[in-house]
Scaffold this active site. Structure first.
Site, mmCIF file in Angstrom:
data_model
loop_
_atom_site.group_PDB
_atom_site.id
_atom_site.type_symbol
_atom_site.label_atom_id
_atom_site.label_comp_id
_atom_site.label_asym_id
_atom_site.label_seq_id
_atom_site.Cartn_x
_atom_site.Cartn_y
_atom_site.Cartn_z
ATOM 1 N N SER A 1 0.845 -1.196 0.000
ATOM 2 C CA SER A 1 0.000 0.000 0.000
ATOM 3 C C SER A 1 0.884 1.251 0.000
ATOM 4 C CB SER A 1 -0.941 -0.047 1.206
ATOM 5 O OG SER A 1 -1.921 0.956 1.139
ATOM 6 N N HIS B 1 -8.184 -4.987 -0.478
ATOM 7 C CA HIS B 1 -6.870 -4.372 -0.275
ATOM 8 C C HIS B 1 -6.132 -4.989 0.906
ATOM 9 C CE1 HIS B 1 -3.758 -1.389 -0.568
ATOM 10 N NE2 HIS B 1 -4.015 -0.891 0.629
ATOM 11 N N ASP B 2 -6.858 -5.403 1.928
ATOM 12 C CA ASP B 2 -6.237 -5.989 3.110
ATOM 13 C C ASP B 2 -5.564 -7.326 2.830
ATOM 14 O OD1 ASP B 2 -6.631 -3.996 4.916
ATOM 15 O OD2 ASP B 2 -8.296 -4.947 5.984
ATOM 16 N N ASP C 1 -8.791 -6.161 -4.953
ATOM 17 C CA ASP C 1 -8.346 -4.885 -4.387
ATOM 18 C C ASP C 1 -8.813 -3.768 -5.309
ATOM 19 O OD1 ASP C 1 -7.082 -2.699 -3.333
ATOM 20 O OD2 ASP C 1 -5.052 -3.538 -3.410
ATOM 21 N N ARG D 1 -11.990 6.191 10.061
ATOM 22 C CA ARG D 1 -11.532 4.801 10.027
ATOM 23 C C ARG D 1 -12.600 3.872 9.458
ATOM 24 N NH1 ARG D 1 -7.157 1.742 9.298
ATOM 25 N NH2 ARG D 1 -7.283 -0.236 10.399
#
Length: 379
Positions: free
Chosen positions: A157, A355-356, A322, A227
């Site tokens: 990232s 994405h994680d 992602d 968040r």
């Protein structure tokens, strides 16, 4: 009991601090007269100082990438799946350095540390930074550690963006560059997500224009919302559907605005826990650093020209679901490298975590990563 005694774990680790008194000129035009960086190391540096690996962290990451601080810790460092004996970044082979970036909130000089000129926290007065600023400080840390050339600079990232900047700014100082789930610049949509997150923080009544430390306050609601929004973008639709579906927390509709769906409960938990471990001013800074990253902008928006002088060999990894840093963005980097006849390996990993995924021990991902790192070790 944590698995720190497992043969593939680095075990107990300690935090180290380095103070720099040489002034640091920043891209924004300001200068920091001095600053501190906190970092951790795993493994041992060989006599030739040729086995060092730098880990660059993502937006909400820090220096604690592997191992545990105490026997009571419930969780290891954020990339423990990849760092340790026998893991892709094998600490029996490599000397691994992981730092908290300048402007962070986990010990390095940043908004929540004391400004020596005022004896108060920097707060909103802390300068906005660029990825190039970070790389410059990391290069200074390498000098202190006696590392003239990294075997590899690795990041996922925002960390991947730093790795790419390393290859551009210090081409002779790294042999391999590993860019995971990253992009050569943010899309307009990504910048938009970051702006919404910042506005949530900036408009929190407890933000006090960034001086909330002096009011013994925390912009909890704004940082929590930021968040929650960010976390949605880190997950894929498949991941959220598989994890939560439309499951109701109490098994029935309550016809109100409190938590009803499990996904709502999950997001609120993620938001609340983040507030307890991260600083709002740092979050603002980090998202701006993300927005500003665009090495091609200095070359008439030509990424191939921006990468013309890199010397490192590359591994670029992307993940199918992602959508925050889509595989197409990774392929832009691969194409630019190939335009310059650079050595680059590319892997697109099938994964439903979004994405994680770069943080997850996905078997195919681990095999690709480990195989490449074995190649790094042999050179």
């Amino acid at each position: 009991m944590p698995d720190m005694l497992a043969p593939d774990n680095v075990g107990l680790v300690t935090v180290q601090t380095e103070k720099f008194t040489t002034p640091l000129a920043l891209d924004c035009g300001r200068t920091l007269p001095s600053y501190e960086l906190v970092y951790e190391t795993y493994g041992e540096l060989n006599k030739q100082a040729s086995n060092a690996v730098l880990i660059c962290h993502a937006l909400s990451g820090d220096h604690h990438a592997a191992g545990y601080y105490t026997m009571q810790d419930k969780k290891p460092g954020w990339w423990d799946t990849c760092i340790g004996p026998g893991k892709p970044i094998d600490t029996n082979i490599f000397f691994v350095v992981s730092l908290n970036n300048l402007g962070g909130c986990k010990g390095s000089t940043g908004p929540n540390t004391i400004n020596p000129e005022t004896a108060k926290p920097y707060g909103p007065e802390f300068p906005i930074l660029t990825v190039r600023d970070w790389v410059k400080t990391q290069a200074r840390l390498a000098d202190v550690l006696g590392i003239s050339q990294w075997a590899a600079v690795i990041g996922g990232s925002l960390g991947g963006m730093q790795a790419l900047q390393w290859a551009i700014d210090y081409p002779k100082n790294l042999r391999h560059c590993i860019v995971i789930a990253a992009a050569p610049k943010l899309t307009a949509q990504n910048i938009a997500f970051n702006e919404v997150a910042r506005q949530a923080i900036l408009n929190d009544p407890d933000f006090h224009e960034g001086h909330y430390y002096q009011y013994d306050a925390v912009p909890r609601q704004g940082l929590m919302l930021a968040r929650m929004l960010g976390h949605i973008t880190y997950l894929s639709d498949d991941a959220m559907r598989n994890k939560f579906g439309r499951e109701l927390r109490e098994g029935k509709l309550n016809f109100g605005f409190d938590v009803e769906f499990q996904v709502e409960s999950y997001l609120r938990y993620q938001g609340r826990s983040f507030v307890d471990r991260f600083d709002a001013n740092t979050y603002l800074l980090m998202t701006k650093t993300l927005d500003y990253f665009d090495p091609a902008s200095e070359h008439n928006n030509n990424l191939s020209a921006a990468l013309a002088k890199v010397l490192a060999k590359f591994l670029v990894i992307s993940f199918t679901t992602d959508w925050r840093f889509a595989p197409a963005r990774s392929r832009e980097m691969v194409k630019a490298l190939l335009d310059n006849k650079k050595q680059v390996s590319y892997a697109q990993i099938t994964a439903d975590q979004g994405h994680d995924a770069f943080l997850m021990p996905i078997p195919h991902y681990m095999r690709v990563f480990k195989t490449y790192m074995q190649r790094v070790a042999e050179e």
